[in-house]
Design an enzyme around this catalytic site. Structure first.
Site, PDB file in Angstrom:
ATOM      1  N   VAL A 193       0.890  -1.186   0.101  1.00  0.00           N
ATOM      2  CA  VAL A 193      -0.150   0.052  -0.079  1.00  0.00           C
ATOM      3  C   VAL A 193       0.866   1.210   0.167  1.00  0.00           C
ATOM      4  O   VAL A 193       0.567   2.194  -0.850  1.00  0.00           O
ATOM      5  CB  VAL A 193      -0.971  -0.044   1.248  1.00  0.00           C
ATOM      6  CG1 VAL A 193      -1.749   1.262   1.207  1.00  0.00           C
ATOM      7  CG2 VAL A 193      -1.810  -1.368   1.140  1.00  0.00           C
ATOM      8  N   TYR A 194       2.020   1.384   0.741  1.00  0.00           N
ATOM      9  CA  TYR A 194       2.912   2.368   0.784  1.00  0.00           C
ATOM     10  C   TYR A 194       3.436   2.526  -0.559  1.00  0.00           C
ATOM     11  O   TYR A 194       3.455   3.727  -1.034  1.00  0.00           O
ATOM     12  CB  TYR A 194       4.173   2.008   1.780  1.00  0.00           C
ATOM     13  CG  TYR A 194       5.184   3.221   1.800  1.00  0.00           C
ATOM     14  CD1 TYR A 194       4.660   4.512   2.819  1.00  0.00           C
ATOM     15  CD2 TYR A 194       6.359   2.876   1.377  1.00  0.00           C
ATOM     16  CE1 TYR A 194       5.723   5.268   2.809  1.00  0.00           C
ATOM     17  CE2 TYR A 194       7.129   4.056   1.614  1.00  0.00           C
ATOM     18  CZ  TYR A 194       6.916   5.317   2.135  1.00  0.00           C
ATOM     19  OH  TYR A 194       8.013   6.174   2.415  1.00  0.00           O
ATOM     20  N   ALA A 195       3.773   1.581  -1.345  1.00  0.00           N
ATOM     21  CA  ALA A 195       4.451   1.682  -2.827  1.00  0.00           C
ATOM     22  C   ALA A 195       3.408   2.031  -3.620  1.00  0.00           C
ATOM     23  O   ALA A 195       3.609   3.176  -4.413  1.00  0.00           O
ATOM     24  CB  ALA A 195       4.839   0.207  -3.264  1.00  0.00           C
ATOM     25  N   SER A 231       0.981   4.124  -2.842  1.00  0.00           N
ATOM     26  CA  SER A 231       0.674   5.785  -2.644  1.00  0.00           C
ATOM     27  C   SER A 231       1.697   6.387  -3.022  1.00  0.00           C
ATOM     28  O   SER A 231       1.628   7.518  -3.462  1.00  0.00           O
ATOM     29  CB  SER A 231       0.394   5.854  -0.964  1.00  0.00           C
ATOM     30  OG  SER A 231       1.872   5.386  -0.047  1.00  0.00           O
TER      31      SER A 231
END
Ligand code: NAD
Length: 270
Positions: free
Chosen positions: A154-156, A158
Site C-alpha cells: 500500500v505504501y508503494a 501511495s
C-alpha cells in the site's frame, strides 16, 4: 529557487527530514517557515528550538488526510502570510504487514496522507504561485514509488501515485510556462524512526541530515527527479532492459531489497 526571503510550507515538519528541511530553510534565510503537522506538541517544540533564526516559524495543527482541514488551513495561510513560495509535501505514514493483513482504514489512511493530501494541498496553493509566476513544489515520494517491494504494497502504491502525479504536474507547469517548478524525491530508507527495524544488505540506510541537504539542493537547482542513493535513471534503465527474472534476482539476491521489511517495526502508528 533561492530560499532567501521566501515563505516555505512543510507538511510533517515537526520531525524527521521535514524538521531538518525546516531548519535548513531558516539557515538559508527564508522569511517564514510554516509547519503543518498532526503532532501539535512536537511542532511547538520545533518552533521554540528554531527561535534563534531570523525567519519566523508558524505552526498549524493539520491532518493532511482530511480535505476540509487542508482547504481551510490553506486559505488561512494565504490570508496570514500571502503566497507560499516553496511547498514541501513531506508528511507520510506507513503500516506494517502483507497487503491482506492491512485493515481498510490503514489502506485509506496511507492513500489519503501520502497521495491525496499532497494533491489537495498543492491544488489549494498552486493558483497563487502561477499568478506570481514563481514557485517550487517538492514532493517527497520514495524509492518504493519506483521499486515494488513485499510488505509495503500500500505504501508503494501511495508513493507510486505521487511520482506519477508530481512529474506530470511538472510537465503541465512547463507546458503552460508558469515558472512553477516541481521536484520529486525518491529516497531509499532514511534513519528517522519511520522505518525502524528495516535492514539493508547492500544499500546504506540514508543519513537524515545529508539526505535533507540533498533535497534542499535539488529544490534550489530545480532538479526534476531525484532518487537516492541509486540514481533514478539507473533504476528505470534496469527495469527497462533486464528480463523480469533477472531484474528480480538483482533486487532480491544482489541488493537484498525484498528482505528489507522483514524486521520492520516503525513508529507506533498502528
Ligand atoms: P517521520 O515519521 O519522522 O515524520 C513524519 C511527520 O509527518 C511527523 O511529524 C508526523 O507527525 C507527520 N504526519 C504524519 N501523518 C500526518 C498527517 N496525517 N497530517 C499531518 N502530519 C502528519 O517521517 P520521515 O522519515 O521524516 O519521512 C518524511 C517523508 O519521507 C514521508 O513522506 C516518508 O514517506 C518519506 N520517506 C521516508 C523514508 C524513511 O526511510 N524514513 C524513506 C523514503 C521516503
Amino acid at each position: 529557487m533561492n530560499f532567501e526571503n521566501k515563505t516555505v510550507l512543510i507538511t510533517g515538519g515537526a520531525s524527521g527530514i521535514g524538521k531538518i528541511m525546516g531548519r535548513k530553510s531558516l539557515e538559508r534565510g527564508c522569511k517564514a517557515l510554516i509547519i503543518w503537522d498532526l503532532n501539535e506538541q512536537a511542532a511547538s517544540e520545533v518552533s521554540k528550538e528554531f527561535q534563534q533564526f531570523e525567519g519566523k516559524v508558524y505552526t498549524y495543527k493539520v491532518d493532511v488526510s482530511v480535505p476540509e482541514q487542508i482547504s481551510q488551513t490553506a486559505q488561512r495561510v494565504l490570508q496570514e502570510h500571502g503566497v507560499v513560495d516553496v511547498l514541501i509535501n513531506n508528511a507520510g505514514v506507513v503500516f506494517k504487514g502483507y497487503f491482506h493483513e492491512n485493515t481498510v482504514s490503514h489502506i485509506e489512511r496511507s492513500m489519503e496522507v501520502n497521495s491525496l493530501g499532497p494533491m489537495l494541498l498543492t491544488r489549494a496553493l498552486l493558483g497563487e504561485m502561477i499568478a506570481q509566476k514563481s514557485g517550487s513544489i517538492c514532493n517527497i515520494a520514495s524509492s518504493a514509488g519506483l521499486i515494488a517491494n513485499p510488505k509495503m504494497a500500500v505504501y508503494a502504491a501511495s508513493k507510486w501515485a505521487v511520482v506519477g502525479w508530481s512529474d506530470s504536474l511538472r510537465l503541465e507547469m512547463q507546458e503552460l510556462k508558469t515558472q512553477v517548478h516541481l521536484t520529486t524525491i525518491m529516497p531509499f530508507f532514511i534513519n528517522t524512526g519511520m522505518f525502524d527495524g528495516v535492514k539493508s544488505k547492500v544499500l546504506p540506510i540514508l543519513d537524515p541530515e545529508k539526505t535533507s541537504e540533498k533535497i534542499m539542493r535539488a529544490i534550489e537547482k530545480q532538479t526534476a527527479l531525484l532518487a537516492l542513493p541509486l540514481p533514478y535513471w539507473f533504476i528505470r534503465l534496469s527495469q527497462g532492459i533486464l528480463p523480469q527474472r533477472l531484474y528480480e534476482w538483482v533486487m532480491r539476491d544482489g541488493f537484498g531489497i525484498y528482505d528489507t521489511m522483514t524486521g520492520f517495526t516503525g513508529r507506533a502508528t498502528k
